[in-house]
Design a protein around this motif. Structure first.
Motif, PDB file in Angstrom:
ATOM      1  N   ALA A  31      10.999  10.951 -10.600  1.00  0.00           N
ATOM      2  CA  ALA A  31      11.052   9.579 -11.128  1.00  0.00           C
ATOM      3  C   ALA A  31      10.924   9.739 -12.510  1.00  0.00           C
ATOM      4  O   ALA A  31      11.331   8.642 -13.457  1.00  0.00           O
ATOM      5  CB  ALA A  31       9.627   9.422 -10.469  1.00  0.00           C
ATOM      6  N   SER A  32      10.410  10.793 -13.228  1.00  0.00           N
ATOM      7  CA  SER A  32      10.218  10.746 -14.520  1.00  0.00           C
ATOM      8  C   SER A  32      12.145  10.838 -15.043  1.00  0.00           C
ATOM      9  O   SER A  32      12.251  10.730 -15.988  1.00  0.00           O
ATOM     10  CB  SER A  32       9.702  12.784 -14.994  1.00  0.00           C
ATOM     11  N   THR A  33      12.815  12.011 -14.273  1.00  0.00           N
ATOM     12  CA  THR A  33      14.410  12.179 -14.606  1.00  0.00           C
ATOM     13  C   THR A  33      14.840  10.628 -14.867  1.00  0.00           C
ATOM     14  O   THR A  33      15.410  10.228 -15.619  1.00  0.00           O
ATOM     15  CB  THR A  33      15.016  12.453 -13.044  1.00  0.00           C
ATOM     16  N   ILE A  34      14.379   9.924 -13.754  1.00  0.00           N
ATOM     17  CA  ILE A  34      14.763   8.199 -13.320  1.00  0.00           C
ATOM     18  C   ILE A  34      14.454   7.500 -14.697  1.00  0.00           C
ATOM     19  O   ILE A  34      15.558   7.092 -15.573  1.00  0.00           O
ATOM     20  CB  ILE A  34      14.778   7.611 -12.376  1.00  0.00           C
ATOM     21  N   ARG A  35      13.478   7.856 -15.140  1.00  0.00           N
ATOM     22  CA  ARG A  35      12.876   6.940 -16.259  1.00  0.00           C
ATOM     23  C   ARG A  35      13.533   7.580 -17.670  1.00  0.00           C
ATOM     24  O   ARG A  35      13.752   6.824 -18.035  1.00  0.00           O
ATOM     25  CB  ARG A  35      11.577   7.093 -16.181  1.00  0.00           C
ATOM     26  N   THR A  36      13.383   9.187 -17.843  1.00  0.00           N
ATOM     27  CA  THR A  36      13.971   9.302 -19.096  1.00  0.00           C
ATOM     28  C   THR A  36      15.563   9.238 -19.464  1.00  0.00           C
ATOM     29  O   THR A  36      15.756   8.449 -20.343  1.00  0.00           O
ATOM     30  CB  THR A  36      14.059  10.424 -18.635  1.00  0.00           C
ATOM     31  N   ALA A  49       1.319  -0.848   0.223  1.00  0.00           N
ATOM     32  CA  ALA A  49       0.351   0.035   0.171  1.00  0.00           C
ATOM     33  C   ALA A  49       0.537   1.017  -0.249  1.00  0.00           C
ATOM     34  O   ALA A  49       0.597   2.074  -0.270  1.00  0.00           O
ATOM     35  CB  ALA A  49      -0.712  -0.281   1.109  1.00  0.00           C
ATOM     36  N   GLU A  50       2.099   1.900   1.369  1.00  0.00           N
ATOM     37  CA  GLU A  50       2.890   2.096   0.923  1.00  0.00           C
ATOM     38  C   GLU A  50       3.427   2.715  -0.271  1.00  0.00           C
ATOM     39  O   GLU A  50       3.765   4.139  -0.836  1.00  0.00           O
ATOM     40  CB  GLU A  50       3.714   2.167   1.752  1.00  0.00           C
ATOM     41  N   ILE A  51       4.086   1.486  -1.297  1.00  0.00           N
ATOM     42  CA  ILE A  51       4.582   1.532  -2.612  1.00  0.00           C
ATOM     43  C   ILE A  51       3.793   2.195  -3.354  1.00  0.00           C
ATOM     44  O   ILE A  51       3.789   3.164  -4.538  1.00  0.00           O
ATOM     45  CB  ILE A  51       5.122   0.471  -3.150  1.00  0.00           C
ATOM     46  N   GLN A  52       1.994   1.550  -3.778  1.00  0.00           N
ATOM     47  CA  GLN A  52       1.416   1.978  -4.453  1.00  0.00           C
ATOM     48  C   GLN A  52       0.852   3.248  -3.972  1.00  0.00           C
ATOM     49  O   GLN A  52       1.038   4.316  -4.999  1.00  0.00           O
ATOM     50  CB  GLN A  52      -0.157   1.638  -4.168  1.00  0.00           C
ATOM     51  N   HIS A  53       0.801   3.915  -2.832  1.00  0.00           N
ATOM     52  CA  HIS A  53       0.731   5.339  -2.524  1.00  0.00           C
ATOM     53  C   HIS A  53       1.890   6.119  -2.993  1.00  0.00           C
ATOM     54  O   HIS A  53       1.694   7.169  -3.384  1.00  0.00           O
ATOM     55  CB  HIS A  53       0.472   5.508  -0.895  1.00  0.00           C
ATOM     56  N   ILE A  54       3.201   5.919  -3.251  1.00  0.00           N
ATOM     57  CA  ILE A  54       4.438   6.327  -3.468  1.00  0.00           C
ATOM     58  C   ILE A  54       4.255   6.451  -5.232  1.00  0.00           C
ATOM     59  O   ILE A  54       4.515   7.310  -5.685  1.00  0.00           O
ATOM     60  CB  ILE A  54       5.736   5.873  -2.974  1.00  0.00           C
ATOM     61  N   HIS A  55       3.581   5.257  -5.858  1.00  0.00           N
ATOM     62  CA  HIS A  55       3.775   5.371  -7.696  1.00  0.00           C
ATOM     63  C   HIS A  55       2.604   6.257  -7.570  1.00  0.00           C
ATOM     64  O   HIS A  55       2.969   6.976  -8.848  1.00  0.00           O
ATOM     65  CB  HIS A  55       2.991   4.190  -7.378  1.00  0.00           C
ATOM     66  N   ASN A  56       1.891   6.731  -6.860  1.00  0.00           N
ATOM     67  CA  ASN A  56       0.251   7.450  -7.035  1.00  0.00           C
ATOM     68  C   ASN A  56       0.914   8.720  -7.059  1.00  0.00           C
ATOM     69  O   ASN A  56       0.536   9.623  -8.696  1.00  0.00           O
ATOM     70  CB  ASN A  56      -0.571   7.028  -6.391  1.00  0.00           C
ATOM     71  N   LEU A  57       1.454   9.660  -6.279  1.00  0.00           N
ATOM     72  CA  LEU A  57       2.251  10.456  -5.989  1.00  0.00           C
ATOM     73  C   LEU A  57       2.916  10.919  -7.354  1.00  0.00           C
ATOM     74  O   LEU A  57       3.272  12.113  -7.777  1.00  0.00           O
ATOM     75  CB  LEU A  57       3.255  10.879  -4.663  1.00  0.00           C
ATOM     76  N   ALA A  58       3.567  10.040  -7.946  1.00  0.00           N
ATOM     77  CA  ALA A  58       4.738  10.012  -8.603  1.00  0.00           C
ATOM     78  C   ALA A  58       4.683  10.258 -10.327  1.00  0.00           C
ATOM     79  O   ALA A  58       5.276  10.510 -10.924  1.00  0.00           O
ATOM     80  CB  ALA A  58       5.807   9.053  -8.654  1.00  0.00           C
ATOM     81  N   GLN A  59       3.366  10.366 -10.452  1.00  0.00           N
ATOM     82  CA  GLN A  59       2.505  10.037 -11.919  1.00  0.00           C
ATOM     83  C   GLN A  59       2.535  11.415 -12.347  1.00  0.00           C
ATOM     84  O   GLN A  59       2.905  12.210 -11.899  1.00  0.00           O
ATOM     85  CB  GLN A  59       0.884   9.703 -11.846  1.00  0.00           C
ATOM     86  N   PRO A  60       3.650  11.662 -13.263  1.00  0.00           N
ATOM     87  CA  PRO A  60       3.963  12.659 -14.110  1.00  0.00           C
ATOM     88  C   PRO A  60       2.526  13.441 -14.704  1.00  0.00           C
ATOM     89  O   PRO A  60       1.612  12.981 -14.781  1.00  0.00           O
ATOM     90  CB  PRO A  60       5.158  12.592 -14.979  1.00  0.00           C
ATOM     91  N   SER A  61       3.040  13.920 -15.497  1.00  0.00           N
ATOM     92  CA  SER A  61       1.911  14.961 -16.074  1.00  0.00           C
ATOM     93  C   SER A  61       1.793  14.082 -17.706  1.00  0.00           C
ATOM     94  O   SER A  61       3.296  13.238 -17.975  1.00  0.00           O
ATOM     95  CB  SER A  61       2.147  16.071 -16.757  1.00  0.00           C
ATOM     96  N   GLN A  80       5.599   7.551 -18.962  1.00  0.00           N
ATOM     97  CA  GLN A  80       5.208   7.204 -16.990  1.00  0.00           C
ATOM     98  C   GLN A  80       6.465   6.432 -16.390  1.00  0.00           C
ATOM     99  O   GLN A  80       6.648   5.537 -17.487  1.00  0.00           O
ATOM    100  CB  GLN A  80       4.239   5.853 -18.124  1.00  0.00           C
ATOM    101  N   VAL A  81       6.058   6.501 -15.080  1.00  0.00           N
ATOM    102  CA  VAL A  81       7.057   5.746 -14.360  1.00  0.00           C
ATOM    103  C   VAL A  81       6.811   4.513 -13.753  1.00  0.00           C
ATOM    104  O   VAL A  81       5.500   4.614 -14.395  1.00  0.00           O
ATOM    105  CB  VAL A  81       7.535   6.710 -13.220  1.00  0.00           C
ATOM    106  N   SER A  82       7.536   3.436 -13.958  1.00  0.00           N
ATOM    107  CA  SER A  82       7.270   2.506 -12.731  1.00  0.00           C
ATOM    108  C   SER A  82       7.151   2.560 -10.872  1.00  0.00           C
ATOM    109  O   SER A  82       7.745   3.764 -10.406  1.00  0.00           O
ATOM    110  CB  SER A  82       8.121   1.427 -13.335  1.00  0.00           C
ATOM    111  N   LYS A  83       7.102   1.586 -10.956  1.00  0.00           N
ATOM    112  CA  LYS A  83       6.614   1.389  -9.213  1.00  0.00           C
ATOM    113  C   LYS A  83       7.853   1.543  -8.633  1.00  0.00           C
ATOM    114  O   LYS A  83       8.396   2.284  -7.638  1.00  0.00           O
ATOM    115  CB  LYS A  83       5.696   0.314  -8.768  1.00  0.00           C
ATOM    116  N   HIS A  84       9.160   1.194  -8.960  1.00  0.00           N
ATOM    117  CA  HIS A  84      10.314   0.531  -9.575  1.00  0.00           C
ATOM    118  C   HIS A  84      11.179   2.302  -9.326  1.00  0.00           C
ATOM    119  O   HIS A  84      11.610   3.235  -8.077  1.00  0.00           O
ATOM    120  CB  HIS A  84      11.160   0.385 -10.155  1.00  0.00           C
ATOM    121  N   ASP A  85      10.815   2.824 -10.326  1.00  0.00           N
ATOM    122  CA  ASP A  85      11.234   3.904 -10.419  1.00  0.00           C
ATOM    123  C   ASP A  85      10.658   5.184  -9.022  1.00  0.00           C
ATOM    124  O   ASP A  85      11.714   6.176  -8.635  1.00  0.00           O
ATOM    125  CB  ASP A  85      10.338   5.020 -11.647  1.00  0.00           C
TER     126      ASP A  85
END
Length: 322
Positions: free
Chosen positions: A200-205, A109-121, A126-131
């Motif tokens: 997170a977007s910087t990591i994915r890029t 649940a905590e990882i899902q919360h972090i992933h939700n906050l990390a969603q870019p425009s 698009q970023v992964s949960k790992h990102d």
């Protein structure tokens, strides 16, 4: 895995399995672009490779206050034989400072919360949960280190080449690369870190820059290095985080005894150390499916003072995360 399967067979008096490790370095050579047997490298491929975000810290370059002596081979002249490189920033790493180790467990649940906050425009990748999890940990470590404004810090991110180069899972060796992802701390970073989606977007890029053709150019460049072992692609200390992941490696699935009475795996621990090392691994549990189904363990090694500040950071567990 092979070791564990043989152990299980011996324990149960079953026929021994036949491991099939593949030692074939030529498969990696074949993935290089151009002709690596030519007398000289291809300048275009060299240029392509050296534009990628990779550290080129040089073990042979002597700098003040380095923790141990450097013995550069006399035959090497940095201006003629060796490729361009950077001195190792030893001033950023106090190798004698005490280092603390903690295992941070994040629930699904905590990882899902972090992933939700990390969603870019919609215009960003698009970023992964790992990102997202890495972006979160890196951000909190930067805060805990209390670095001055405008400091450039790096996430030295390890990623595997097997899927990118279609190498089989039984390919022996450690075909990996380490990209250097920078971020510049703002003047208000201590109270207002950069938005999580931005990091997170910087990591994915940066990861997306390492296409198959880009990796092929790096392999071409490496084939012509006079002394490749002198180049360090990562570093530790207060301006660096060196991250690796065991996600998907099957470490939590290894069992040495087998059978219905086999004890469950209780803990997996890497043998590492050093200020700035971070390892991510799946959490142990009965849930199946996504790698975060049982949460994740993030193993962190930090200078003792920074670790104390990290542990007291409310934002580490969700409070103040943006």
């Amino acid at each position: 895995m092979d070791w564990a399967s043989i152990s299980r067979a011996l324990h149960s008096s079953a026929p021994l399995p036949s491991p099939s490790p593949l030692f074939d370095p030529h498969r990696l050579d074949a993935a290089a672009a151009g002709d690596i047997d030519a007398e000289f490298p291809d300048p275009a491929l060299i240029e392509q490779a050296r534009k990628l975000p990779l550290h080129r810290f040089d073990w042979y370059k002597e700098v003040p206050n380095q923790p141990w002596p450097v013995h550069t081979p006399e035959d090497f002249d940095h201006t003629t034989l060796l490729s361009p490189s950077d001195p190792i920033p030893w001033e950023d790493w106090d190798t004698k400072a005490p280092v603390a180790h903690r295992v941070l467990h994040f629930s699904a649940a905590e990882i899902q919360h972090i992933h939700n906050l990390a969603q870019p425009s919609s215009t960003d990748p698009q970023v992964s949960k790992h990102d997202a999890l890495l972006a979160h940990i890196w951000t909190r470590i930067n805060l805990a280190r209390q670095l001055p404004a405008s400091t450039t810090t790096y996430l030295n991110l390890t990623f595997g080449l097997r899927p990118r180069l279609s190498l089989p899972q039984n390919f022996l060796g450690s075909p990996i690369m380490i990209t250097a992802i920078p971020t510049i701390l703002s003047s208000s970073s201590s109270s207002s870190p950069p938005p999580l989606f931005q990091t997170a977007s910087t990591i994915r890029t940066h990861l997306q820059a390492f296409t198959r053709s880009a990796i092929a150019a790096v392999l071409h460049d490496a084939a012509y290095e006079v002394s490749p072992q002198r180049l360090w692609r990562a570093f530790l200390g207060r301006k660096h985080v060196l991250q690796t992941t065991w996600v998907g490696a099957g470490a939590t699935e290894v069992h040495f005894i087998g059978g219905s009475a086999s004890p469950k795996l209780r803990f997996v621990k890497p043998e590492m150390g050093g200020d700035g090392l971070v390892l991510v691994i799946e959490g142990l549990g009965e849930n199946e499916g996504h790698w975060t189904a049982n949460g994740a363990d993030v193993m962190v090694y930090l200078e003792k003072g920074a670790m104390e500040r990290l542990e007291s950071d409310e934002g580490l567990w969700g409070g103040g995360v943006v």
